[in-house]
Design a protein around this motif. Structure first.
Motif, short mmCIF file in Angstrom:
data_model
loop_
_atom_site.label_atom_id
_atom_site.label_comp_id
_atom_site.label_asym_id
_atom_site.label_seq_id
_atom_site.Cartn_x
_atom_site.Cartn_y
_atom_site.Cartn_z
N LEU A 181 8.81 3.25 -15.38
CA LEU A 181 8.87 2.43 -14.17
C LEU A 181 10.26 2.57 -13.55
N ASN A 182 10.29 3.01 -12.31
CA ASN A 182 11.54 3.19 -11.58
C ASN A 182 12.57 3.97 -12.40
N PHE A 224 8.34 -2.65 -4.02
CA PHE A 224 7.94 -1.24 -4.01
C PHE A 224 8.43 -0.54 -5.27
N PHE A 225 7.55 0.17 -5.95
CA PHE A 225 7.90 0.77 -7.24
C PHE A 225 7.43 2.21 -7.35
N SER A 226 8.08 2.92 -8.27
CA SER A 226 7.68 4.26 -8.67
C SER A 226 7.27 4.17 -10.13
N LEU A 227 6.03 4.49 -10.40
CA LEU A 227 5.48 4.40 -11.75
C LEU A 227 4.96 5.77 -12.16
N PHE A 272 -0.26 -0.88 -13.43
CA PHE A 272 0.08 -1.14 -12.03
C PHE A 272 -0.64 -2.35 -11.47
N GLU A 292 5.61 -7.20 -7.76
CA GLU A 292 6.75 -6.30 -7.93
C GLU A 292 7.06 -5.64 -6.59
N ARG A 310 2.55 -0.45 -1.67
CA ARG A 310 3.14 -1.11 -2.83
C ARG A 310 3.93 -0.18 -3.74
N GLY A 311 3.58 1.11 -3.77
CA GLY A 311 4.30 2.00 -4.65
C GLY A 311 3.68 3.38 -4.73
N LEU A 315 1.73 -5.07 -12.18
CA LEU A 315 2.84 -5.03 -11.22
C LEU A 315 2.42 -5.62 -9.87
#
Length: 157
Positions: A149-150, A132-135, A122, A130, A67-68, A125
């Motif tokens: 976030l992103n 795929f994310f970068s947190l 998260f 949400e 997921r991220g 999210l």
């Protein structure tokens, strides 16, 4: 720098959660989290995920979703890059966990548990599906001081 995985295993509207209450000097002492842990030499995120889930729960995963990536920055602990997963396919039944107590918690009850503030971000999210994310979660002591976030700051603005 630490590389870790964390997984929220889903079944029937509930998540398998781990209440961290058994390890000495545990940064997560008294908190509820998903299951997972640190990479071993030469492991991929998926290999680490499956090994850690089995070691902590006795479950063998058969279906999961990456997921991220969550970057934890702290003035107390080394930087951690956590690979976040959800899973909805597994075999076996949860057993005894060496790090705490396992429990199936209804999704709507999770926010009432003692959680890290960043975990609430998260988990939201994940609930909102949400992509795929970068947190990035920055902590000063136990206080969440910045959320990105992103690549865009969410808190503080």
């Amino acid at each position: 720098m630490r590389l870790t995985t964390l997984c929220y295993i889903e079944r029937g509207g509930k998540y398998l959660m781990l209440y961290r209450n058994k390890k000495k000097n545990d940064a997560n002492q008294g908190k509820w989290i998903g299951v997972g842990g640190g990479f071993s030499e030469n492991e991929s995120p998926e290999e680490c995920l499956c090994r850690e889930v089995f070691e902590e729960t006795g479950l063998t995963l058969s279906s999961w979703r990456f997921r991220g990536i969550v970057t934890f920055v702290s003035d107390r602990y080394e930087t951690e890059y956590m690979h976040l997963f959800t899973a909805d396919g597994f075999s076996g039944e949860p057993g005894e966990c060496p790090e705490g107590e396992l429990a199936w918690i209804p999704a709507e009850e999770i926010e009432k548990l003692p959680l890290w503030e960043g975990d609430r971000v998260f988990l939201r999210l994940l609930r909102e599906n949400e992509p795929f994310f970068s947190l990035k979660l920055s902590y000063t002591g136990d206080r969440l001081s910045k959320v990105t976030l992103n690549g865009k700051a969410l808190f503080p603005d």
